[in-house]
Motif scaffolding. Structure first.
Motif, PDB file in Angstrom:
ATOM      1  N   CYS A  91      36.671  43.688  47.630  1.00 22.79           N
ATOM      2  CA  CYS A  91      35.903  44.426  48.651  1.00 22.79           C
ATOM      3  C   CYS A  91      35.428  45.761  48.113  1.00 22.79           C
ATOM      4  O   CYS A  91      34.293  46.186  48.363  1.00 22.79           O
ATOM      5  N   VAL A  92      36.296  46.444  47.396  1.00 24.08           N
ATOM      6  CA  VAL A  92      35.918  47.746  46.839  1.00 24.08           C
ATOM      7  C   VAL A  92      34.757  47.547  45.862  1.00 24.08           C
ATOM      8  O   VAL A  92      33.752  48.260  45.899  1.00 24.08           O
ATOM      9  N   LEU A  93      34.905  46.542  45.017  1.00 21.63           N
ATOM     10  CA  LEU A  93      33.929  46.315  43.954  1.00 21.63           C
ATOM     11  C   LEU A  93      32.565  45.901  44.506  1.00 21.63           C
ATOM     12  O   LEU A  93      31.538  46.466  44.136  1.00 21.63           O
ATOM     13  N   PHE A  94      32.544  44.925  45.398  1.00 22.83           N
ATOM     14  CA  PHE A  94      31.259  44.348  45.796  1.00 22.83           C
ATOM     15  C   PHE A  94      30.651  44.958  47.055  1.00 22.83           C
ATOM     16  O   PHE A  94      29.467  44.782  47.312  1.00 22.83           O
ATOM     17  N   ILE A  95      31.456  45.649  47.836  1.00 24.02           N
ATOM     18  CA  ILE A  95      30.903  46.234  49.060  1.00 24.02           C
ATOM     19  C   ILE A  95      31.057  47.751  49.048  1.00 24.02           C
ATOM     20  O   ILE A  95      30.111  48.485  49.300  1.00 24.02           O
ATOM     21  N   GLY A  96      32.262  48.201  48.710  1.00 27.65           N
ATOM     22  CA  GLY A  96      32.535  49.641  48.762  1.00 27.65           C
ATOM     23  C   GLY A  96      31.670  50.441  47.794  1.00 27.65           C
ATOM     24  O   GLY A  96      31.002  51.403  48.197  1.00 27.65           O
ATOM     25  N   ILE A  97      31.654  50.041  46.532  1.00 29.93           N
ATOM     26  CA  ILE A  97      30.913  50.828  45.536  1.00 29.93           C
ATOM     27  C   ILE A  97      29.402  50.862  45.833  1.00 29.93           C
ATOM     28  O   ILE A  97      28.811  51.938  45.848  1.00 29.93           O
ATOM     29  N   PRO A  98      28.764  49.712  46.118  1.00 27.02           N
ATOM     30  CA  PRO A  98      27.327  49.813  46.429  1.00 27.02           C
ATOM     31  C   PRO A  98      27.039  50.684  47.648  1.00 27.02           C
ATOM     32  O   PRO A  98      26.053  51.423  47.667  1.00 27.02           O
ATOM     33  N   ILE A  99      27.906  50.630  48.671  1.00 28.84           N
ATOM     34  CA  ILE A  99      27.626  51.459  49.856  1.00 28.84           C
ATOM     35  C   ILE A  99      27.840  52.930  49.535  1.00 28.84           C
ATOM     36  O   ILE A  99      27.092  53.801  49.984  1.00 28.84           O
TER      37      ILE A  99
END
Ligand code: PFF
Length: 468
Positions: free
Chosen positions: A53-61
């Motif tokens: 979740c951090v990698l694919f959603i958190g960082i881009p947001i």
């Protein structure tokens, strides 16, 4: 663009920015919440999903928020409006920024109360309460339980600790971005890291490190539930300080030429490493003392002090432990107040000192809702239906389960679909394949992932499950 609405503050360096944003990210979420939700949701498999979740959603947001803040060079609502207009869209998109500031405001109103608990516990540990309680093993758990119970049910105590902590937060923010925020994180963040590593080493020596390690890193997907996946995604938002105004404001202060992608990755890695080290500091003690890893919110304030009391140099390390938690909470609290104070400063044209005091005092007044909820006072026990049965529960639910996911959804849509792609590309300054990857994440993966959490948090999934 109207220069009246622009902020002139800038971080003095890339390092200062990364430190401040890491300070915002690393907080009670990492040290208090992550260990117990990991414990409640199946250990290693939960950690794995959380990392995805951090990698694919958190960082881009995070990247999207920083880019909006930087492009708009204003506080969140204005920044979003300016960027929307620049891309030929309605300035009503500013609601995204306002929602973020509102979420940050409400979060701080309960966060400051828990930060106050950490401050209280520095004194409890420092004055030898833990070892005194452990002198009689028969009553140890009860005495420690009462210590916590007395704190959270006493209005004067809660008020005193909340007020002291809030006053310190207001003081730092009144000193400005460089003089206040930067100075605070320059000292507190290295100190926090040293304390954390020190406590982990101590815990490895006196605790059951092997059991902790296998609990955290043995991946057994049969222990993972769908709720666990949703908790992991919600936590990724909270721990990275997303959708709460903070990352947009911090982006507005970003000097030119700093890579938004690289710094976002660094901040996310630092935040995750701290959460994992916190687990490795806490669980060896939990396992060595036969405590329950899924003890819930009380793990830190009720379970661990029992163990500290009977450990070699337990009062000393217990004190360091709660100082560390206090520092972590404090660097997040100042970030949260910055979002509201900067907003007042810009919008109402107030001086920094006035803005810090007014924002801080208003949030302090709101924090009374949490204080009176915890203390069981009747007026705070209002039934908010599915959002909880007191003001504290309602604020927590409203921010973590509604405002943050909704804000994150709108931010990813805004950066992915509304902002001009060449503007985003110029600001990200990435190789073509990297840019494409980030855009796929922002346009598709993040919104769909968030919709999934959001659907659950407002009960839609339950409803679907029941009706099929
Ligand atoms: N990230 C902080 C934590 O993990 O404790 C909490 C937080 C800070 C949330 C700042 C939101 C925010 F804007």
């Amino acid at each position: 663009m109207n220069s009246d609405t622009h902020v002139s503050n800038r971080w003095s360096s890339r390092y200062a920015y990364v430190l401040a944003a890491t300070g915002a990210a690393v907080g009670l979420g990492n040290i208090w919440k992550f260990p117990y939700i990991m414990g409640e949701n199946g250990g290693g498999a939960f950690v794995f999903v959380y990392l995805l979740c951090v990698l694919f959603i958190g960082i881009p947001i995070m990247m999207a928020e920083v880019v909006i803040g930087k492009r708009g060079r204003s506080t969140p609502a204005n920044a979003v409006a300016l960027v929307a207009k620049e891309s030929g869209h309605s300035s009503h998109w500013s609601i995204i920024g306002s929602m973020g500031v509102l979420a940050g405001f409400l979060i701080l109103s309960f966060y400051i109360v828990i930060a106050g608990w950490a401050a209280a516990y520095v004194f409890y540990a420092g004055s030898g309460e833990f070892s005194a309680a452990a002198a009689d093993p028969a009553t140890n758990a009860e005495v420690i339980g009462n210590l916590f119970g007395d704190l959270v049910s006493s209005i004067p105590k809660l008020l005193a600790w909340t007020t002291i902590t809030m006053a310190a937060v207001i003081y730092v923010i009144s000193k400005g971005v460089k003089g206040g925020l930067e100075t605070a994180v320059t000292y507190l963040m290295p100190a926090l890291f040293i304390l954390l590593v020190g406590i982990m080493l101590y815990s490895a020596v006196v605790g059951d490190f092997a059991a902790a390690f296998s609990f955290m890193f043995d991946i057994d997907f049969s222990k993972l539930t769908i709720e666990g996946v949703l908790v992991a995604l919600g936590h990724a938002f909270f721990t990275l300080s997303l959708a709460s105004g903070v990352m947009m404001v911090y982006g507005a202060y970003l000097p030119e030429g700093v890579s938004i992608a690289k710094t976002s990755i660094m901040i996310a890695i630092a935040d995750t490493v701290v959460a994992l080290i916190a687990g490795l500091a806490i669980y060896p003690i939990v396992f060595a003392h036969g405590l329950e890893p899924s003890a819930g919110p009380g793990l830190l304030f009720q379970s661990l002090p029992i163990a500290f009391g009977s450990m070699p140099m337990g009062d000393f390390f217990g004190t360091l432990f709660f100082i560390m938690i206090l520092f972590a909470a404090f660097t997040s609290a100042i970030a949260l107040l910055e979002a509201s104070a900067a907003y007042l400063e810009e919008r109402q044209k107030l001086s920094r000192v006035k803005a810090a005091i007014i924002a801080g005092v208003v949030i302090w007044i709101f924090s009374l809702g949490t204080v009176f909820s915890l203390a069981g006072t009747e007026w705070a026990q209002i039934n908010f239906g599915f959002m909880g049965d007191n003001i504290f529960a309602m604020f927590d639910y409203l921010t973590t389960n509604i405002l943050m996911p909704l804000g994150g959804l709108l931010i990813s849509i805004f950066a992915g679909w509304v902002m001009k792609s060449d503007v985003v590309k110029k600001e990200f300054n990435l190789a073509q394949w990297q840019f494409t990857l980030v855009m796929v994440l922002l346009r598709y993966i993040a919104p769909l992932g968030i919709l999934f959490v959001f659907a659950n948090s407002v009960g839609i999934l339950d409803f679907i499950k029941q009706s099929t």
